[in-house]
Scaffold this motif. Structure first.
Motif, PDB file in Angstrom:
ATOM      1  N   GLY A 280      50.774  25.057  44.630  1.00 42.78           N
ATOM      2  CA  GLY A 280      51.835  26.053  44.503  1.00 42.78           C
ATOM      3  C   GLY A 280      53.204  25.438  44.319  1.00 42.78           C
ATOM      4  N   LEU A 281      53.283  24.174  43.828  1.00 44.11           N
ATOM      5  CA  LEU A 281      54.566  23.484  43.708  1.00 44.11           C
ATOM      6  C   LEU A 281      55.470  24.113  42.650  1.00 44.11           C
ATOM      7  N   MET A 282      54.850  24.625  41.577  1.00 49.43           N
ATOM      8  CA  MET A 282      55.635  25.243  40.503  1.00 49.43           C
ATOM      9  C   MET A 282      55.126  26.665  40.268  1.00 49.43           C
ATOM     10  N   PRO A 283      55.500  27.600  41.135  1.00 44.73           N
ATOM     11  CA  PRO A 283      54.945  28.957  41.052  1.00 44.73           C
ATOM     12  C   PRO A 283      55.309  29.708  39.782  1.00 44.73           C
ATOM     13  N   LYS A 284      56.375  29.278  39.076  1.00 41.92           N
ATOM     14  CA  LYS A 284      56.784  29.970  37.862  1.00 41.92           C
ATOM     15  C   LYS A 284      56.199  29.332  36.601  1.00 41.92           C
ATOM     16  N   ARG A 285      55.372  28.314  36.780  1.00 40.76           N
ATOM     17  CA  ARG A 285      54.729  27.667  35.642  1.00 40.76           C
ATOM     18  C   ARG A 285      53.223  27.797  35.783  1.00 40.76           C
ATOM     19  N   GLN A 286      52.545  28.099  34.695  1.00 44.01           N
ATOM     20  CA  GLN A 286      51.102  28.229  34.726  1.00 44.01           C
ATOM     21  C   GLN A 286      50.519  27.880  33.367  1.00 44.01           C
ATOM     22  N   ALA A 287      49.273  27.426  33.380  1.00 49.34           N
ATOM     23  CA  ALA A 287      48.614  27.048  32.136  1.00 49.34           C
ATOM     24  C   ALA A 287      48.162  28.264  31.345  1.00 49.34           C
ATOM     25  N   PHE A 288      47.950  29.370  32.029  1.00 50.77           N
ATOM     26  CA  PHE A 288      47.494  30.588  31.356  1.00 50.77           C
ATOM     27  C   PHE A 288      47.910  31.782  32.208  1.00 50.77           C
ATOM     28  N   ASN A 289      47.912  32.963  31.573  1.00 49.75           N
ATOM     29  CA  ASN A 289      48.346  34.181  32.268  1.00 49.75           C
ATOM     30  C   ASN A 289      47.206  34.921  32.931  1.00 49.75           C
ATOM     31  N   LEU A 290      46.010  34.833  32.358  1.00 46.69           N
ATOM     32  CA  LEU A 290      44.847  35.518  32.917  1.00 46.69           C
ATOM     33  C   LEU A 290      43.586  34.901  32.345  1.00 46.69           C
ATOM     34  N   VAL A 291      42.459  35.249  32.945  1.00 47.17           N
ATOM     35  CA  VAL A 291      41.149  34.813  32.466  1.00 47.17           C
ATOM     36  C   VAL A 291      40.488  35.977  31.738  1.00 47.17           C
ATOM     37  N   ILE A 292      39.975  35.719  30.536  1.00 44.98           N
ATOM     38  CA  ILE A 292      39.172  36.696  29.796  1.00 44.98           C
ATOM     39  C   ILE A 292      37.849  36.022  29.462  1.00 44.98           C
ATOM     40  N   SER A 293      36.777  36.525  30.019  1.00 41.21           N
ATOM     41  CA  SER A 293      35.463  35.906  29.866  1.00 41.21           C
ATOM     42  C   SER A 293      34.500  36.896  29.235  1.00 41.21           C
ATOM     43  N   ASN A 294      33.714  36.423  28.276  1.00 40.38           N
ATOM     44  CA  ASN A 294      32.733  37.271  27.601  1.00 40.38           C
ATOM     45  C   ASN A 294      31.388  36.556  27.606  1.00 40.38           C
ATOM     46  N   LEU A 295      30.449  37.079  28.385  1.00 39.02           N
ATOM     47  CA  LEU A 295      29.148  36.434  28.563  1.00 39.02           C
ATOM     48  C   LEU A 295      28.061  37.155  27.773  1.00 39.02           C
ATOM     49  N   PRO A 296      27.200  36.425  27.076  1.00 39.44           N
ATOM     50  CA  PRO A 296      26.054  37.083  26.431  1.00 39.44           C
ATOM     51  C   PRO A 296      25.038  37.505  27.481  1.00 39.44           C
ATOM     52  N   GLY A 297      24.588  38.745  27.383  1.00 43.01           N
ATOM     53  CA  GLY A 297      23.631  39.270  28.351  1.00 43.01           C
ATOM     54  C   GLY A 297      22.338  39.709  27.688  1.00 43.01           C
ATOM     55  N   PRO A 298      21.445  40.343  28.454  1.00 38.63           N
ATOM     56  CA  PRO A 298      20.152  40.789  27.913  1.00 38.63           C
ATOM     57  C   PRO A 298      20.326  41.796  26.777  1.00 38.63           C
ATOM     58  N   LYS A 299      19.520  41.654  25.738  1.00 35.57           N
ATOM     59  CA  LYS A 299      19.608  42.563  24.597  1.00 35.57           C
ATOM     60  C   LYS A 299      18.753  43.811  24.792  1.00 35.57           C
ATOM     61  N   GLU A 300      17.710  43.707  25.618  1.00 34.82           N
ATOM     62  CA  GLU A 300      16.812  44.837  25.850  1.00 34.82           C
ATOM     63  C   GLU A 300      17.044  45.428  27.237  1.00 34.82           C
ATOM     64  N   SER A 301      16.685  46.699  27.397  1.00 37.18           N
ATOM     65  CA  SER A 301      16.820  47.363  28.692  1.00 37.18           C
ATOM     66  C   SER A 301      15.903  46.701  29.718  1.00 37.18           C
ATOM     67  N   LEU A 302      16.394  46.560  30.938  1.00 33.56           N
ATOM     68  CA  LEU A 302      15.632  45.941  32.010  1.00 33.56           C
ATOM     69  C   LEU A 302      15.315  46.965  33.095  1.00 33.56           C
ATOM     70  N   TYR A 303      14.275  46.666  33.877  1.00 30.73           N
ATOM     71  CA  TYR A 303      13.808  47.588  34.916  1.00 30.73           C
ATOM     72  C   TYR A 303      13.519  46.809  36.196  1.00 30.73           C
ATOM     73  N   TRP A 304      13.725  47.489  37.321  1.00 30.73           N
ATOM     74  CA  TRP A 304      13.409  46.924  38.628  1.00 30.73           C
ATOM     75  C   TRP A 304      12.440  47.886  39.319  1.00 30.73           C
ATOM     76  N   ASN A 305      11.156  47.532  39.292  1.00 27.59           N
ATOM     77  CA  ASN A 305      10.113  48.400  39.854  1.00 27.59           C
ATOM     78  C   ASN A 305      10.196  49.831  39.322  1.00 27.59           C
ATOM     79  N   GLY A 306      10.410  49.950  38.008  1.00 27.54           N
ATOM     80  CA  GLY A 306      10.452  51.250  37.349  1.00 27.54           C
ATOM     81  C   GLY A 306      11.829  51.861  37.226  1.00 27.54           C
ATOM     82  N   ALA A 307      12.809  51.378  37.977  1.00 25.81           N
ATOM     83  CA  ALA A 307      14.174  51.904  37.891  1.00 25.81           C
ATOM     84  C   ALA A 307      14.906  51.210  36.748  1.00 25.81           C
ATOM     85  N   ARG A 308      15.415  51.995  35.810  1.00 28.85           N
ATOM     86  CA  ARG A 308      16.096  51.419  34.648  1.00 28.85           C
ATOM     87  C   ARG A 308      17.479  50.917  35.021  1.00 28.85           C
ATOM     88  N   LEU A 309      17.788  49.702  34.584  1.00 33.77           N
ATOM     89  CA  LEU A 309      19.127  49.146  34.782  1.00 33.77           C
ATOM     90  C   LEU A 309      20.037  49.748  33.721  1.00 33.77           C
TER      91      LEU A 309
END
Length: 467
Positions: A363-392
Motif C-alpha cells: 500500500g506504499l503508493m495507493p494512488k498508483r496501480q497497474a490496472f483498474n479492475l480485473v475482467i476474466s472470461n473463462l470457457p465453460g461447458p458447451k452442453e447442459s449438465l445435470y446433478w442426479n437429474g437436476a438440470r444446471l
C-alpha cells in the motif's frame, strides 16, 4: 505432499481480513418435475453418508510451503445445508452469497466450503462453492466442474464434487517414490534458469516499447485513478446475469474480432456509462487485467495463469473506436507471449508485474496501480449438465477484489450463454448492480451498429494491426 507454486504463495500472502483471496461459483439447479418431495433432503443425505474419500486439492491443507493431506478431514466443516427465507427470490439468494463471499476460509483446514441452498422460487436450488485461489485457478475449476456433473439427465448416484477422481488426482494420491523438498526446489530453480535468456530478451523489448511510447503497449502503472481504485472493506456485493452467447458471436463475426474482444468492449462501454452516472469517468483510458491461462497439461490443481493488460478505451465515446483500441492492445500482448513457453511467460510476468503486487501488499503508493479492475472470461461447458437429474441452469462466478481494485467482472460460457458474475466492495462501488443493465445496453448498441455503421469504418478496424 505438493510444493506451493510461486503464484499460490502470492495469493496466500495477499490475504487479509478485508481482502479474502478465495474464488467461488453459484450453481443454480432446476429440480426435476417428477422428483420426490424429499429430493433435496435425499441429495444432502447422500453427500453426508458418502464413503468417498476427498481427492486433491480438496483434502489438502497448508503445511509451511507445501500442500499436505489433512489426516483429520471433517466434512461437516466444509459442507453446509441451508434454506432461504420466504419468498426465496434471486435477490435473497444474491444477498446470502454476498455475505458468505465476505468471510475468510479457515487456514487450519482445507481451504474450501460448499453450501447447498434450498427454498428458491421456481422449484430450484443452488450450490455455492468457494475455494482459495491458491488451490486452483479458473481453468482448473472449470475442468473439475465438468467432471463433477453429467450430460445425461438420467444419470443417478453422482458423487460430491470434492470426491471426483481423475487420472491427475490418482497420480497425486498413488504411492510413489518420495522426492525430497531440496530436489523439488532444485528442479524449480533449473527450470527458471533455462527460461532466463528469453525472458531477458522480452523484457528488453517491453522496455523499448515503453520508451518509444508504442501506442498499443500497455505498461504497469499506466492506469488512471478512479473510484474503483481505493482501499476495500471486508463487505462484498455480488450480482449476476446471463446473456445469450449467440448475440456476442454475431457481433464478433460481423466486425471480424474475437468474442473476448467483444466481451471487453461491452464491459468497457458499461463501465463508461456507470462512471459517467457517478460523475467519475477518468480522462485517461482505464486498464483491465485479463487473466490468461498458460496451462499445457490436464492438471486441475494449483495456478498456471498470467495476465494481459488491456486498454479499455473508456475515454472514447465511439463504441467502434473502443473495440479497435481493445483489439490492438490485446494483440500486442499476445504476440509477446507467443514467443515464449509457459514457464518463460510466468517468469516474465513475475518480473513485470511484481512491483504491482508489492504495491498491493504494501500500500506504499495507493494512488498508483497497474490496472483498474480485473475482467476474466473463462470457457465453460458447451452442453447442459445435470446433478442426479437436476438440470444446471446457470453458473455465476464470484471472484476477488483487492485494495486498489474494488470491482471484478468474471464471466464464463455455459450451454449457449455468457454467465456474468460481478464482485465488488459494497462500500467502494455504489449501485454496482446497475452495471448489469449497462452491459445489456452495450450489446444492443453493437447490434444496432451491425446494421447502421459505415462499411468503411468496419474495414478500417478489421485491417488495423499493432504498429
Amino acid at each position: 505432499m505438493r510444493a506451493l507454486h510461486p503464484l499460490d504463495f502470492l495469493f496466500l500472502s495477499l490475504e487479509k481480513r478485508q481482502q479474502p483471496m478465495h474464488v467461488g461459483g453459484l450453481f443454480l439447479f432446476q429440480i426435476p418435475k417428477d422428483a420426490a418431495k424429499t429430493f433435496i433432503q435425499d441429495l444432502v443425505a447422500d453427500i453426508r453418508l458418502s464413503k468417498s474419500i476427498p481427492v486433491p486439492p480438496f483434502n489438502n491443507k497448508l503445511n509451511g510451503l507445501f500442500w499436505d493431506n489433512d489426516p483429520e478431514f471433517d466434512l461437516e466443516h466444509h459442507f453446509r445445508h441451508i434454506a432461504l427465507p420466504h419468498p426465496g427470490r434471486i435477490r435473497e439468494l444474491l444477498t446470502y452469497i454476498s455475505q458468505e463471499h465476505s468471510s475468510l476460509l479457515d487456514r487450519a483446514k482445507p481451504l474450501w466450503t460448499c453450501h447447498l441452498i434450498e427454498g428458491i422460487e421456481g422449484n430450484r436450488f443452488a450450490m455455492y462453492f468457494k475455494i482459495h485461489h491458491s488451490m486452483i485457478d479458473g481453468v482448473a475449476g472449470m475442468r473439475l466442474l465438468e467432471k463433477s456433473f453429467s450430460q445425461d439427465p438420467q444419470h443417478q448416484g453422482i458423487t460430491a464434487p470434492w470426491c471426483v477422481a481423475n487420472k491427475r488426482t490418482k497420480r497425486l494420491t498413488d504411492p510413489e517414490a518420495p522426492i525430497s523438498k531440496f530436489k523439488k526446489f532444485t528442479n524449480t530453480l533449473q527450470s527458471q534458469l533455462k527460461a532466463t535468456p528469453t525472458v531477458l530478451a522480452e523484457l528488453g523489448c517491453a522496455l523499448k516499447d515503453k520508451k518509444n511510447h508504442h501506442p498499443d503497449y500497455v505498461s504497469s502503472f499506466q492506469a488512471p485513478s478512479s473510484i474503483l481504485n481505493q482501499r476495500v472493506s471486508a463487505s462484498r456485493r455480488f450480482a449476476a446475469q446471463s446473456f445469450e452467447l449467440a448475440r456476442l458471436r454475431s457481433i464478433a463475426q460481423h466486425f471480424n474480432v474475437t468474442i473476448n474482444d467483444v466481451v471487453l468492449a461491452i464491459c468497457s462501454g458499461a463501465l463508461r456509462e456507470y462512471l459517467l452516472s457517478q460523475n467519475a469517468l477518468p480522462k485517461k483510458p482505464m486498464i483491465a487485467m485479463v487473466p490468461t491461462s498458460v496451462r499445457q497439461d490436464d492438471s486441475d490443481v494449483s495456478n498456471r495463469i498470467t495476465m494481459i493488460l488491456a486498454n479499455l478505451g473508456t475515454h472514447l465515446a465511439d463504441p467502434l473506436a473502443r473495440l479497435s483500441t481493445i483489439r490492438r492492445s490485446v494483440i500486442n500482448a499476445k504476440q509477446r507471449f507467443q514467443r515464449m513457453s509457459s514457464d518463460q511467460i510466468l517468469s516474465y510476468s513475475a518480473c513485470v508485474y511484481s512491483p504491482a503486487g508489492f504495491n498491493i501488499v504494501s500500500g506504499l503508493m495507493p494512488k498508483r496501480q497497474a490496472f483498474n479492475l480485473v475482467i476474466s472470461n473463462l470457457p465453460g461447458p458447451k452442453e447442459s449438465l445435470y446433478w442426479n437429474g437436476a438440470r444446471l441452469d446457470a453458473i455465476y462466478p464470484a471472484s476477488i477484489v483487492l485494495d486498489g481494485q474494488a470491482l471484478n467482472i468474471t464471466m464464463t460460457s455455459y450451454a449457449g450463454k455468457l454467465e456474468v458474475g460481478l464482485t465488488a466492495c459494497r462500500n467502494a462501488v455504489p449501485k454496482m448492480q446497475n452495471l448489469l443493465g449497462h452491459l445489456e445496453d452495450e450489446i444492443v448498441c453493437f447490434e444496432q451498429l451491425m446494421t447502421t455503421c459505415n462499411q468503411d469504418s468496419i474495414n478500417t478496424m478489421q485491417h488495423t494491426q499493432p504498429s
